[in-house]
Every structure is written in structure tokens, then in C-alpha cells.
Motif scaffolding. Structure first.
Motif, PDB file in Angstrom:
ATOM      1  N   PHE A 218     -69.444  -3.150  -1.943  1.00 30.80           N
ATOM      2  CA  PHE A 218     -70.853  -3.420  -1.687  1.00 30.80           C
ATOM      3  C   PHE A 218     -71.391  -4.352  -2.765  1.00 30.80           C
ATOM      4  CE2 PHE A 218     -70.192   0.624   0.428  1.00 30.80           C
ATOM      5  CZ  PHE A 218     -70.876   0.455   1.616  1.00 30.80           C
ATOM      6  N   ASN A 219     -72.293  -5.251  -2.374  1.00 34.74           N
ATOM      7  CA  ASN A 219     -72.976  -6.051  -3.379  1.00 34.74           C
ATOM      8  C   ASN A 219     -74.346  -5.447  -3.656  1.00 34.74           C
ATOM      9  OD1 ASN A 219     -74.854  -7.013  -1.439  1.00 34.74           O
ATOM     10  ND2 ASN A 219     -73.503  -8.702  -0.880  1.00 34.74           N
ATOM     11  N   ALA A 220     -75.072  -6.009  -4.595  1.00 41.35           N
ATOM     12  CA  ALA A 220     -76.354  -5.437  -5.011  1.00 41.35           C
ATOM     13  C   ALA A 220     -77.368  -5.433  -3.870  1.00 41.35           C
ATOM     14  CB  ALA A 220     -76.895  -6.214  -6.209  1.00 41.35           C
ATOM     15  N   ASP A 221     -77.364  -6.487  -3.037  1.00 38.48           N
ATOM     16  CA  ASP A 221     -78.306  -6.546  -1.912  1.00 38.48           C
ATOM     17  C   ASP A 221     -78.050  -5.409  -0.922  1.00 38.48           C
ATOM     18  OD1 ASP A 221     -79.460  -8.800  -2.979  1.00 38.48           O
ATOM     19  OD2 ASP A 221     -78.246 -10.188  -1.795  1.00 38.48           O
ATOM     20  N   GLU A 222     -76.775  -5.124  -0.647  1.00 41.19           N
ATOM     21  CA  GLU A 222     -76.432  -4.060   0.293  1.00 41.19           C
ATOM     22  C   GLU A 222     -76.779  -2.689  -0.281  1.00 41.19           C
ATOM     23  OE1 GLU A 222     -72.673  -5.970   2.726  1.00 41.19           O
ATOM     24  OE2 GLU A 222     -72.363  -5.271   0.668  1.00 41.19           O
ATOM     25  N   ILE A 223     -76.634  -2.553  -1.591  1.00 32.93           N
ATOM     26  CA  ILE A 223     -77.016  -1.292  -2.227  1.00 32.93           C
ATOM     27  C   ILE A 223     -78.519  -1.084  -2.121  1.00 32.93           C
ATOM     28  CG2 ILE A 223     -77.217  -0.125  -4.460  1.00 32.93           C
ATOM     29  CD1 ILE A 223     -74.459  -1.281  -5.145  1.00 32.93           C
ATOM     30  N   ASP A 224     -79.289  -2.161  -2.334  1.00 35.70           N
ATOM     31  CA  ASP A 224     -80.746  -2.065  -2.180  1.00 35.70           C
ATOM     32  C   ASP A 224     -81.119  -1.670  -0.751  1.00 35.70           C
ATOM     33  OD1 ASP A 224     -81.223  -2.719  -4.806  1.00 35.70           O
ATOM     34  OD2 ASP A 224     -81.493  -4.859  -4.405  1.00 35.70           O
ATOM     35  N   LEU A 225     -80.395  -2.236   0.227  1.00 34.33           N
ATOM     36  CA  LEU A 225     -80.656  -1.908   1.627  1.00 34.33           C
ATOM     37  C   LEU A 225     -80.355  -0.436   1.896  1.00 34.33           C
ATOM     38  CD1 LEU A 225     -81.377  -2.911   4.479  1.00 34.33           C
ATOM     39  CD2 LEU A 225     -78.941  -3.429   4.810  1.00 34.33           C
ATOM     40  N   ALA A 226     -79.226   0.043   1.363  1.00 32.21           N
ATOM     41  CA  ALA A 226     -78.841   1.444   1.560  1.00 32.21           C
ATOM     42  C   ALA A 226     -79.858   2.388   0.922  1.00 32.21           C
ATOM     43  CB  ALA A 226     -77.455   1.694   0.979  1.00 32.21           C
ATOM     44  N   VAL A 227     -80.330   2.027  -0.265  1.00 32.53           N
ATOM     45  CA  VAL A 227     -81.327   2.859  -0.943  1.00 32.53           C
ATOM     46  C   VAL A 227     -82.629   2.863  -0.152  1.00 32.53           C
ATOM     47  CG1 VAL A 227     -82.784   3.029  -3.004  1.00 32.53           C
ATOM     48  CG2 VAL A 227     -80.334   2.610  -3.236  1.00 32.53           C
ATOM     49  N   GLY A 228     -82.966   1.716   0.456  1.00 33.01           N
ATOM     50  CA  GLY A 228     -84.156   1.657   1.294  1.00 33.01           C
ATOM     51  C   GLY A 228     -84.063   2.613   2.477  1.00 33.01           C
ATOM     52  N   TRP A 229     -82.886   2.645   3.103  1.00 35.19           N
ATOM     53  CA  TRP A 229     -82.668   3.584   4.196  1.00 35.19           C
ATOM     54  C   TRP A 229     -82.759   5.018   3.703  1.00 35.19           C
ATOM     55  CZ3 TRP A 229     -81.988   3.294   9.451  1.00 35.19           C
ATOM     56  CH2 TRP A 229     -81.943   2.000   9.992  1.00 35.19           C
ATOM     57  N   PHE A 230     -82.206   5.260   2.519  1.00 31.53           N
ATOM     58  CA  PHE A 230     -82.247   6.608   1.960  1.00 31.53           C
ATOM     59  C   PHE A 230     -83.670   7.018   1.628  1.00 31.53           C
ATOM     60  CE2 PHE A 230     -78.148   8.542   1.347  1.00 31.53           C
ATOM     61  CZ  PHE A 230     -78.467   9.817   0.931  1.00 31.53           C
ATOM     62  N   THR A 231     -84.463   6.073   1.166  1.00 30.22           N
ATOM     63  CA  THR A 231     -85.858   6.369   0.844  1.00 30.22           C
ATOM     64  C   THR A 231     -86.625   6.784   2.095  1.00 30.22           C
ATOM     65  OG1 THR A 231     -85.809   4.788  -0.987  1.00 30.22           O
ATOM     66  CG2 THR A 231     -87.967   5.435  -0.161  1.00 30.22           C
ATOM     67  N   ARG A 232     -86.309   6.130   3.211  1.00 29.68           N
ATOM     68  CA  ARG A 232     -87.027   6.407   4.460  1.00 29.68           C
ATOM     69  C   ARG A 232     -86.477   7.624   5.194  1.00 29.68           C
ATOM     70  NH1 ARG A 232     -87.045   1.171   8.070  1.00 29.68           N
ATOM     71  NH2 ARG A 232     -88.330   2.555   9.377  1.00 29.68           N
ATOM     72  N   PHE A 233     -85.164   7.752   5.244  1.00 30.74           N
ATOM     73  CA  PHE A 233     -84.546   8.784   6.078  1.00 30.74           C
ATOM     74  C   PHE A 233     -83.637   9.731   5.292  1.00 30.74           C
ATOM     75  CE2 PHE A 233     -84.905   4.844   8.646  1.00 30.74           C
ATOM     76  CZ  PHE A 233     -85.907   5.263   9.523  1.00 30.74           C
ATOM     77  N   GLY A 234     -83.783   9.742   3.957  1.00 27.67           N
ATOM     78  CA  GLY A 234     -82.894  10.511   3.099  1.00 27.67           C
ATOM     79  C   GLY A 234     -82.703  11.962   3.488  1.00 27.67           C
ATOM     80  N   PRO A 235     -83.780  12.720   3.730  1.00 32.09           N
ATOM     81  CA  PRO A 235     -83.600  14.135   4.075  1.00 32.09           C
ATOM     82  C   PRO A 235     -82.757  14.351   5.327  1.00 32.09           C
ATOM     83  CG  PRO A 235     -85.862  13.712   3.426  1.00 32.09           C
ATOM     84  CD  PRO A 235     -85.196  12.366   3.519  1.00 32.09           C
ATOM     85  N   ILE A 236     -82.960  13.513   6.343  1.00 30.87           N
ATOM     86  CA  ILE A 236     -82.183  13.636   7.580  1.00 30.87           C
ATOM     87  C   ILE A 236     -80.718  13.286   7.327  1.00 30.87           C
ATOM     88  CG2 ILE A 236     -81.887  12.730   9.922  1.00 30.87           C
ATOM     89  CD1 ILE A 236     -84.895  12.224   9.981  1.00 30.87           C
ATOM     90  N   ILE A 237     -80.489  12.231   6.517  1.00 25.50           N
ATOM     91  CA  ILE A 237     -79.123  11.817   6.200  1.00 25.50           C
ATOM     92  C   ILE A 237     -78.393  12.924   5.442  1.00 25.50           C
ATOM     93  CG2 ILE A 237     -77.721  10.165   4.901  1.00 25.50           C
ATOM     94  CD1 ILE A 237     -79.929   8.087   5.407  1.00 25.50           C
ATOM     95  N   VAL A 238     -79.067  13.522   4.464  1.00 25.75           N
ATOM     96  CA  VAL A 238     -78.459  14.596   3.679  1.00 25.75           C
ATOM     97  C   VAL A 238     -78.177  15.805   4.565  1.00 25.75           C
ATOM     98  CG1 VAL A 238     -78.857  16.272   1.826  1.00 25.75           C
ATOM     99  CG2 VAL A 238     -79.433  13.861   1.474  1.00 25.75           C
ATOM    100  N   LEU A 239     -79.141  16.168   5.404  1.00 29.68           N
ATOM    101  CA  LEU A 239     -78.979  17.344   6.269  1.00 29.68           C
ATOM    102  C   LEU A 239     -77.746  17.194   7.160  1.00 29.68           C
ATOM    103  CD1 LEU A 239     -81.820  19.151   8.191  1.00 29.68           C
ATOM    104  CD2 LEU A 239     -79.596  18.818   9.234  1.00 29.68           C
ATOM    105  N   PHE A 240     -77.646  16.070   7.881  1.00 23.96           N
ATOM    106  CA  PHE A 240     -76.515  15.895   8.789  1.00 23.96           C
ATOM    107  C   PHE A 240     -75.221  15.589   8.028  1.00 23.96           C
ATOM    108  CE2 PHE A 240     -79.978  15.322  11.830  1.00 23.96           C
ATOM    109  CZ  PHE A 240     -79.521  16.104  12.866  1.00 23.96           C
ATOM    110  N   GLY A 241     -75.331  14.978   6.853  1.00 22.18           N
ATOM    111  CA  GLY A 241     -74.152  14.728   6.037  1.00 22.18           C
ATOM    112  C   GLY A 241     -73.485  16.011   5.596  1.00 22.18           C
ATOM    113  N   ARG A 242     -74.276  17.081   5.452  1.00 20.39           N
ATOM    114  CA  ARG A 242     -73.725  18.367   5.046  1.00 20.39           C
ATOM    115  C   ARG A 242     -72.862  18.999   6.134  1.00 20.39           C
ATOM    116  NH1 ARG A 242     -72.352  19.748   0.591  1.00 20.39           N
ATOM    117  NH2 ARG A 242     -72.285  21.883   1.366  1.00 20.39           N
ATOM    118  N   LEU A 243     -72.916  18.449   7.334  1.00 21.79           N
ATOM    119  CA  LEU A 243     -72.143  18.999   8.444  1.00 21.79           C
ATOM    120  C   LEU A 243     -70.792  18.309   8.613  1.00 21.79           C
ATOM    121  CD1 LEU A 243     -75.013  19.258  11.101  1.00 21.79           C
ATOM    122  CD2 LEU A 243     -74.266  20.993   9.460  1.00 21.79           C
TER     123      LEU A 243
END
Length: 202
Positions: free
Chosen positions: A93-118
Motif C-alpha cells: 500500500f502507498n500513503a494515499d491508499e492508507i489515507d483512503l482506508a483510514v477514511g473508510w474506517f472513520t466512516r464505517f469502522g464499527p461495522i467493519i470491526v463487528l463483521f471482521g470478528r466473524l
């Protein structure tokens, strides 16, 4: 490993479940697909309480997630971005893609974590980006606990119903672990091959 898991739970009961699930959350190769169904089988035999199994397993899983979460939080996003621009091809990953991923995590982080636990493997790794994105600890704990509670309830119930045939659950779910691992490796290889530096580093 199977004998160690069974012996630990048999000897220590709820404390054993907690300790094994704690280890499972820190070290992905330890399979919750075997730990919890065996505990559910023990509950069906009357050796343990059904809800006590779920509670001790969930608490152990959540506590085990915290070291990875704090590791991501302490390491810091800025440091990861610098490493991505310096060793990006190996990180995939480059820095731009990491920023994009963090943006997604900021918006949908709880849902991502919840389903990631499965999902096998993902359930451990998901704590790192949550820490990097500086997800508030109460939100992380709530999402992680909910996901772990759902997963542990399903596995405990399956072991409770199947009784001495609880090992069939691992036989069914074990291929899923290899599928997820294969997909993770495949995505990584594709990212390595197609990697480009970020706009700032170019």
C-alpha cells in the motif's frame, strides 16, 4: 494443540476458556472453531454453564484484541505513511491508499470491526487498523464485543447441539480459514505487483 485446548478447558473451566480465547485473539493459528464448540459440549454435559461459556469466551476474546489495537494506536498513522512511501511495495500500500482506508474506517469502522470478528485471521488483524485510525476505545470495544458475542454464541450453541460430535464444526469451518488466508495472500500479491508510489512520493 487440540489436546492442550481440551485439557486447559477441562482443568480450569471458565478461566481456561478465558485464557485460551485470550491467546486465540493474539495468535491467529489457535482456532476458536475448536475451543468454543468443545466448551459448548461441556455445557451440554452439565460440566459448565451455557451462558458462562459464552461470557468467558467473549471476555477473553475482547481482552486479547486490545494489545493489537493499542499497538496500532501507538505506532501511529504518520509512521505507517512514511514506511509506506519508503517500503511501499513490500507493504503493498502507498500513503494515499492508507489515507483512503483510514477514511473508510472513520466512516464505517464499527461495522467493519463487528463483521471482521466473524472471519478467521481477519478477527485478529482487524484490531490494528482500528488502532491506526484512532477509533475511540469505547466504540472499538462495543463493536468487538458484539462481533465476538455473536460468533461465540453460534459456536457454543453448535457444540451444545452436536455434543460429542463437536469436532465436526472445525471440519466444516477449517476450510474457511484457508480460503480467507488464500484471499489475503492473493490480494497482497496483486497489490505488490501493481503497487505505485503515492502522489507525494512520486
Amino acid at each position: 494443540m487440540t489436546d492442550w485446548i481440551i485439557q486447559t478447558i477441562s482443568d480450569l473451566g471458565y478461566v481456561g476458556i478465558f485464557l485460551v480465547m485470550l491467546a486465540e485473539s493474539i495468535f491467529p493459528p489457535i482456532p476458536s472453531e475448536l475451543i468454543i464448540p468443545f466448551a459448548g459440549f461441556a455445557a451440554a454435559n452439565g460440566d459448565l454453564n451455557f451462558f458462562g461459556v459464552i461470557a468467558s469466551a467473549t471476555i477473553g476474546a475482547v481482552v486479547g484484541m486490545l494489545p493489537w489495537y493499542f499497538a496500532g494506536r501507538l505506532f501511529g498513522l504518520d509512521r505507517v505513511r512514511r514506511l509506506a512511501d519508503k517500503f511501499g511495495r513490500f507493504m503493498a500500500f502507498n500513503a494515499d491508499e492508507i489515507d483512503l482506508a483510514v477514511g473508510w474506517f472513520t466512516r464505517f469502522g464499527p461495522i467493519i470491526v463487528l463483521f471482521g470478528r466473524l472471519l478467521p485471521i481477519i478477527r485478529t488483524l482487524i484490531s490494528i487498523p482500528a488502532g491506526l485510525a484512532r477509533m475511540p476505545l469505547p466504540v472499538f470495544l462495543l463493536a468487538s464485543t458484539t462481533g465476538a458475542l455473536i460468533w461465540n454464541t453460534i459456536l457454543t450453541l453448535a457444540g451444545y447441539i452436536l455434543h460429542e460430535h463437536y469436532e465436526l464444526i472445525e471440519v466444516v469451518l477449517d476450510p474457511l480459514s484457508y480460503i480467507v488466508l488464500g484471499l489475503v495472500v492473493l490480494v497482497y500479491l496483486v497489490k505488490v505487483i501493481t503497487w505505485k508510489p503515492s502522489k507525494a512520493a512520486a
